[in-house]
Write a protein that holds these residues in place. Structure first.
Motif, PDB file in Angstrom:
ATOM      1  N   PRO A  57       0.798  -1.228   0.000  1.00 36.59           N
ATOM      2  CA  PRO A  57       0.000   0.000   0.000  1.00 36.59           C
ATOM      3  C   PRO A  57       0.834   1.284   0.000  1.00 36.59           C
ATOM      4  O   PRO A  57       0.487   2.246  -0.677  1.00 36.59           O
ATOM      5  N   SER A  58       1.943   1.292   0.731  1.00 34.59           N
ATOM      6  CA  SER A  58       2.754   2.515   0.752  1.00 34.59           C
ATOM      7  C   SER A  58       3.423   2.758  -0.600  1.00 34.59           C
ATOM      8  O   SER A  58       3.514   3.902  -1.059  1.00 34.59           O
ATOM      9  N   LEU A  59       3.866   1.699  -1.247  1.00 36.10           N
ATOM     10  CA  LEU A  59       4.470   1.837  -2.573  1.00 36.10           C
ATOM     11  C   LEU A  59       3.433   2.302  -3.587  1.00 36.10           C
ATOM     12  O   LEU A  59       3.705   3.183  -4.412  1.00 36.10           O
ATOM     13  N   PHE A  60       2.241   1.739  -3.510  1.00 38.01           N
ATOM     14  CA  PHE A  60       1.189   2.130  -4.453  1.00 38.01           C
ATOM     15  C   PHE A  60       0.762   3.579  -4.216  1.00 38.01           C
ATOM     16  O   PHE A  60       0.494   4.318  -5.152  1.00 38.01           O
ATOM     17  N   ARG A  61       0.724   4.002  -2.950  1.00 41.47           N
ATOM     18  CA  ARG A  61       0.383   5.391  -2.634  1.00 41.47           C
ATOM     19  C   ARG A  61       1.424   6.344  -3.234  1.00 41.47           C
ATOM     20  O   ARG A  61       1.082   7.375  -3.799  1.00 41.47           O
ATOM     21  N   ARG A  62       2.714   5.973  -3.133  1.00 39.86           N
ATOM     22  CA  ARG A  62       3.775   6.805  -3.727  1.00 39.86           C
ATOM     23  C   ARG A  62       3.625   6.872  -5.246  1.00 39.86           C
ATOM     24  O   ARG A  62       3.847   7.923  -5.851  1.00 39.86           O
ATOM     25  N   ALA A  63       3.251   5.761  -5.862  1.00 37.44           N
ATOM     26  CA  ALA A  63       3.052   5.752  -7.314  1.00 37.44           C
ATOM     27  C   ALA A  63       1.899   6.665  -7.697  1.00 37.44           C
ATOM     28  O   ALA A  63       2.006   7.461  -8.636  1.00 37.44           O
ATOM     29  N   LEU A  64       0.793   6.580  -6.957  1.00 39.61           N
ATOM     30  CA  LEU A  64      -0.356   7.455  -7.235  1.00 39.61           C
ATOM     31  C   LEU A  64       0.010   8.920  -7.079  1.00 39.61           C
ATOM     32  O   LEU A  64      -0.333   9.758  -7.924  1.00 39.61           O
ATOM     33  N   GLU A  65       0.711   9.256  -6.000  1.00 42.78           N
ATOM     34  CA  GLU A  65       1.112  10.645  -5.786  1.00 42.78           C
ATOM     35  C   GLU A  65       2.030  11.129  -6.899  1.00 42.78           C
ATOM     36  O   GLU A  65       1.932  12.271  -7.352  1.00 42.78           O
ATOM     37  N   SER A  66       2.907  10.262  -7.357  1.00 42.40           N
ATOM     38  CA  SER A  66       3.819  10.629  -8.445  1.00 42.40           C
ATOM     39  C   SER A  66       3.059  10.887  -9.738  1.00 42.40           C
ATOM     40  O   SER A  66       3.317  11.873 -10.451  1.00 42.40           O
ATOM     41  N   TRP A  67       2.112  10.016 -10.070  1.00 38.45           N
ATOM     42  CA  TRP A  67       1.325  10.202 -11.291  1.00 38.45           C
ATOM     43  C   TRP A  67       0.524  11.494 -11.226  1.00 38.45           C
ATOM     44  O   TRP A  67       0.479  12.252 -12.184  1.00 38.45           O
ATOM     45  N   LEU A  68      -0.113  11.746 -10.091  1.00 42.62           N
ATOM     46  CA  LEU A  68      -0.930  12.944  -9.954  1.00 42.62           C
ATOM     47  C   LEU A  68      -0.068  14.199  -9.960  1.00 42.62           C
ATOM     48  O   LEU A  68      -0.485  15.239 -10.475  1.00 42.62           O
ATOM     49  N   ALA A  69       1.140  14.141  -9.406  1.00 41.62           N
ATOM     50  CA  ALA A  69       2.049  15.292  -9.436  1.00 41.62           C
ATOM     51  C   ALA A  69       2.513  15.608 -10.851  1.00 41.62           C
ATOM     52  O   ALA A  69       2.823  16.753 -11.166  1.00 41.62           O
ATOM     53  N   ASP A  70       2.539  14.588 -11.712  1.00 47.50           N
ATOM     54  CA  ASP A  70       2.952  14.795 -13.105  1.00 47.50           C
ATOM     55  C   ASP A  70       1.833  15.347 -13.976  1.00 47.50           C
ATOM     56  O   ASP A  70       2.030  15.556 -15.171  1.00 47.50           O
ATOM     57  N   GLY A  71       0.663  15.562 -13.390  1.00 49.21           N
ATOM     58  CA  GLY A  71      -0.424  16.164 -14.153  1.00 49.21           C
ATOM     59  C   GLY A  71      -1.301  15.177 -14.895  1.00 49.21           C
ATOM     60  O   GLY A  71      -1.969  15.546 -15.860  1.00 49.21           O
ATOM     61  N   VAL A  72      -1.322  13.937 -14.464  1.00 46.59           N
ATOM     62  CA  VAL A  72      -2.184  12.946 -15.098  1.00 46.59           C
ATOM     63  C   VAL A  72      -3.640  13.299 -14.793  1.00 46.59           C
ATOM     64  O   VAL A  72      -3.986  13.640 -13.669  1.00 46.59           O
ATOM     65  N   SER A  73      -4.488  13.248 -15.807  1.00 51.36           N
ATOM     66  CA  SER A  73      -5.878  13.643 -15.607  1.00 51.36           C
ATOM     67  C   SER A  73      -6.743  12.501 -15.080  1.00 51.36           C
ATOM     68  O   SER A  73      -7.796  12.743 -14.512  1.00 51.36           O
ATOM     69  N   GLU A  74      -6.299  11.270 -15.278  1.00 51.95           N
ATOM     70  CA  GLU A  74      -7.105  10.130 -14.850  1.00 51.95           C
ATOM     71  C   GLU A  74      -6.195   8.958 -14.513  1.00 51.95           C
ATOM     72  O   GLU A  74      -5.256   8.662 -15.243  1.00 51.95           O
ATOM     73  N   VAL A  75      -6.486   8.300 -13.389  1.00 49.89           N
ATOM     74  CA  VAL A  75      -5.760   7.094 -12.995  1.00 49.89           C
ATOM     75  C   VAL A  75      -6.780   5.974 -12.848  1.00 49.89           C
ATOM     76  O   VAL A  75      -7.722   6.086 -12.079  1.00 49.89           O
ATOM     77  N   VAL A  76      -6.580   4.912 -13.602  1.00 52.11           N
ATOM     78  CA  VAL A  76      -7.468   3.752 -13.542  1.00 52.11           C
ATOM     79  C   VAL A  76      -6.685   2.615 -12.908  1.00 52.11           C
ATOM     80  O   VAL A  76      -5.653   2.193 -13.429  1.00 52.11           O
ATOM     81  N   CYS A  77      -7.161   2.137 -11.770  1.00 48.61           N
ATOM     82  CA  CYS A  77      -6.513   1.036 -11.068  1.00 48.61           C
ATOM     83  C   CYS A  77      -7.338  -0.229 -11.288  1.00 48.61           C
ATOM     84  O   CYS A  77      -8.492  -0.299 -10.873  1.00 48.61           O
ATOM     85  N   VAL A  78      -6.749  -1.197 -11.926  1.00 49.66           N
ATOM     86  CA  VAL A  78      -7.414  -2.470 -12.178  1.00 49.66           C
ATOM     87  C   VAL A  78      -6.977  -3.422 -11.074  1.00 49.66           C
ATOM     88  O   VAL A  78      -5.865  -3.922 -11.076  1.00 49.66           O
ATOM     89  N   ILE A  79      -7.865  -3.646 -10.115  1.00 51.68           N
ATOM     90  CA  ILE A  79      -7.541  -4.445  -8.940  1.00 51.68           C
ATOM     91  C   ILE A  79      -8.009  -5.880  -9.163  1.00 51.68           C
ATOM     92  O   ILE A  79      -9.159  -6.125  -9.544  1.00 51.68           O
ATOM     93  N   HIS A  80      -7.117  -6.818  -8.927  1.00 57.53           N
ATOM     94  CA  HIS A  80      -7.438  -8.229  -9.092  1.00 57.53           C
ATOM     95  C   HIS A  80      -8.472  -8.645  -8.045  1.00 57.53           C
ATOM     96  O   HIS A  80      -8.427  -8.199  -6.894  1.00 57.53           O
TER      97      HIS A  80
END
Length: 85
Positions: A57-80
């Protein structure tokens, strides 16, 4: 027919293929000389699709924060479906 004729004829198809390859390469280089990058303003929305399976969870949170900081307009998480973390 001279004695070297079979050897000459056997080498003709590879030589023709080599010449064809050289000609195609030369044509690609000639077209590439005319290429110029687009300099106009280009701003399109960007989406990230990320598969998630047993992710820390902490690694995934860092990835999300990084994507959003880069200006991504949409993040789709496909959870198994088996992932309950």
């Amino acid at each position: 027919m001279p004695e070297f004729a079979p050897y000459f004829l056997a080498g003709a198809p590879p030589a023709a293929l080599a010449a064809l390859g050289w000609a195609v390469n030369a044509a690609h280089r000639r077209v590439g000389l005319r290429y110029r990058p687009v300099t106009a303003a280009y701003d399109r929305p960007l989406a990230v699709v990320s598969p998630v399976y047993r992710e820390d969870p902490s690694l995934f949170r860092r990835a999300l924060e990084s994507w959003l900081a880069d200006g991504v307009s949409e993040v789709v998480c496909v959870i198994h479906e088996d992932d309950h973390s």
